[in-house]
Design a protein around this motif. Sequence first.
Motif, mmCIF file in Angstrom:
data_model
loop_
_atom_site.group_PDB
_atom_site.id
_atom_site.type_symbol
_atom_site.label_atom_id
_atom_site.label_comp_id
_atom_site.label_asym_id
_atom_site.label_seq_id
_atom_site.Cartn_x
_atom_site.Cartn_y
_atom_site.Cartn_z
ATOM 1 N N TRP A 294 16.477 -26.062 17.960
ATOM 2 C CA TRP A 294 16.440 -27.266 18.783
ATOM 3 C C TRP A 294 15.027 -27.834 18.877
ATOM 4 C CZ3 TRP A 294 20.187 -30.295 19.658
ATOM 5 C CH2 TRP A 294 21.503 -29.849 19.866
ATOM 6 N N LEU B 24 14.895 -31.660 17.992
ATOM 7 C CA LEU B 24 14.494 -32.676 18.977
ATOM 8 C C LEU B 24 13.197 -33.360 18.582
ATOM 9 C CD1 LEU B 24 15.307 -30.792 22.313
ATOM 10 C CD2 LEU B 24 16.679 -32.526 21.152
ATOM 11 N N TYR C 49 20.849 -35.463 21.956
ATOM 12 C CA TYR C 49 20.310 -35.051 23.248
ATOM 13 C C TYR C 49 21.423 -34.632 24.208
ATOM 14 C CZ TYR C 49 15.254 -35.414 23.728
ATOM 15 O OH TYR C 49 13.911 -35.165 23.680
ATOM 16 N N TYR D 170 22.293 -31.254 23.360
ATOM 17 C CA TYR D 170 21.232 -30.332 23.793
ATOM 18 C C TYR D 170 21.303 -30.065 25.301
ATOM 19 C CZ TYR D 170 16.572 -28.578 24.843
ATOM 20 O OH TYR D 170 15.517 -27.835 25.303
#
Length: 912
Positions: free
Chosen positions: A171, A175, A192, A195
């Motif tokens: 991640w 990201l 997102y 996430y």
Amino acid sequence: IGAARSEEPWTMAKHQRDHRPLTYSSEAGINYADDDLLPQEPDLVFEAELIRNPKLPSLWSRYLDARKDAPAKRRYIIFERAVNALPGSYKLWHAYLEERYQAARLLRITDAAHVALNNTFERALVTMHKMPKIWELYLNFLVEQQDVTSVRQTSDRALASLPVTQHDRIWTIYLGFIRQNGVPVDTARRVYRRYLKFEPGHAEEYVEFLKARGRWDEVAERLAKIVNDETFQSLAGKSKHEMWLELCEIVATHPEEVDCLDVDSMIRGGIRKFTDEVGRLWTCLADFYIRRGLFEKARDVYEEGLATVITVRDFSLIFDAYTQFEESVLSAKMESAAGGALDDDAEKDGSHCGSDFLLTDSGDDLDLRLARLEFLMSRRPELLSSVMLRQNPHNVHEWRKRIALFEDDPARQVLTFTEAVTSVDPSKAIGKPHALWVDFAKFYEIHGDVENSRVVFEKAVRVPYSAVDDLATVWCEWGELELRQQNFGGALSLMRRATTEPPRSPGLQQTNSELLPVQGRVFKSLKLWTFYCDLEESLGSLDSAQAVYNRMIDLRIASPQIILNFALLLQENKLFEESYKVYERGISLFKFPHCREIWQAYLKDFVSRFGSKKLERARDLFEHCIAAVPSKESKPFFLEYVRLEEEHGLARRAMDIYERACEKVPNDEKLDLYELYASRAMDSFGVGKVRNIYEAAIGQNLPDGVTKVLCTRHARLERKLGEVDRARGLYIHASQFANPQQESEFWEEWNQFEIRHGNEDTFREMLRIKRSVSASFSQMHFNMATVELPSRAGNSDSGNLQPPVNARRQESEALEESMAELERGGLSDKIEGFVKARTEGGGGVAVGVVSSIEDPDEIDIGDEEVEEDGNAGEGIDVEQTLLPESLFSRDGEVGARDKNAGALDRFKRQKL
């Protein structure tokens, strides 16, 4: 593929034998056509080992370490052979991919090496799909290629392949990639959201990302969810308060883009919840309406905020924003008016009937806006006063300031006075609440409405004040109002009403008067009764004034000054006996020191009026006063008593009073009183009485300093009378209190006395006394300084104690040394002009000046001391002891030696 790779060494060997050019292309995209790629002499050892054991990872690692300096293509061939032989070796795959990655990142993205390396990564992940380092290396390589689809798909595969505990490593790269500018916003939002399901606590990162992308609607929605979530903990350290303020600023700054929230209700809820940022939230709400073009609604919000805030800080914030808004609107209007021109016809035609107003109105409200701004600025003191009163509506000072603001508007002042007296609770008031009622009544009086002023006072006296003095002040102010209106009878009746004791319930017994309301206790107010007395003295009769004063004394609220005023009133009206009765009542009410002024006025008035006519009565008064007065305040009363006897009585009684005064007054006043006593005795009775006074004073237990001074004064008196021996005896008695180191004046006076009236023997006696007194004072200070020495010596050496005989011997030796020093110091100076007296048996030596050869201070008192010792020993039982014969055999020698020896030497021999 494996079969092809296994044939590679044999193909290369055949090519080497046939010496024919070979072109070989593998899946890695490497073209092997260079003779440098053929095995060299050092490689044959490793090749032979690999033929025997191709599945040994350490052998491939040593082979690669040995070929560090080989060309990259040659090393890639070795790596390909190694990973084909050992496809499950993480060490070989990671080293191979890292080396290929470092080489490919220097090339252009469009180079074929990137595609070849991607294929290599895919081949590696067939067996290395559980290794996060391989996924990280692959994702970093794809991120550098800026291939959004590949990065997204590979990241999804990595998240699906790796366990959840290692997802954070993927991640982080994922990201970081979607936050880049080239990534579509919708794709980034979806990533997102996925996430946040993995890490819900990182919602603030998503909010910051949305801010950067300008998605304000979703920003507000996310912040609202965060604020409403009680379990959310900010990783950035922000509080719910800060996030709420951030949300309010966002919805106020971007009103057109935020449609998911009810902004007005949300901000008002924040105002009710967060009271320390009320001003900021009100300005945010007004800013929200301003940006939407609802200016009138924004003004209503500003006015509502100014009317509800309770702190000066919030008020200043809202007021400044309000004025800035009005100024900006006015400036914009002025610029638009200056930029455009009105229709010429409308400018020329100034007369309209009004029927076409809507058609001809140009919207020129510049004057109205300017007046609105000026009115707002003029209201600032009033609005600020409202804020202060909302903080504490019981603040009397703020109410009085607010009343002063409307000085030019009597109607507003009346309303403000009414609001003030109804809002202030006397038990919670800061300041004096009765001042509001008094100012209210005076306001009506100033404007000529006396009736309403009386109505205000009538209501004021019924208010439950916290202090009796407040209610008494209101009554007094009401009385002064009546006096200013020339209503003297009304003022007197008003004071009678105020001082009347309220009725009590028959069966009620009030043990604590403090529990009663002030209306039930005001009849004992000294302030009220004093004002009443002044009115009765000025407007009433003598009987009414006496009745008022007597009532005060009966209520036991009279002060000593009231007693004095009452007595003075009676004396002015020639009622002297009545005034003396008042004095007596005051004396019985008060004790010293409060009744001191009463006694002084009583005695002064009585003596000045009667003098010697009522001497016995005056004496009784003085005796009563002296018996009651404490010693520290008795001196002036004794002096007044003595003055009475001296002027109207007997001198002997005056002397007795002096004697009693000397016994009672404090020690610091006795010396002056004895001096006055002696002077009066000298005038009235002569020297004999004065001698008795001094002798009696010296015989009392007085301080040493007072005794010394009295002895000195007595000696001066005896010297004037020619009694030299008596004077010398007084000097000798006073010498024990005079330290020669400090009282040099006394010893100088005695020295001059002996020079004038004494002889050599008396002068030597004076020096001997001086030395002994000095030694006694020195020894006293020495003993005080060394009082702890035995204890210290015992603590330092507790096992070795000195016998007491040695200690006494050391003390005696120290005393002898000090006496020797005093003798040397005292006899070293010569006295000039001293006349020696004639001595008997001295061979007829004539009287003359002392020779410079002889020592005038030499003391030879051996024979006298023996005689004195013999005389002193008569009548005393002394234990006798046999002496050795050797002592008698040397008697003559010792006697001859004593004639020439000093007193100190003889003293030492006698002790030995």
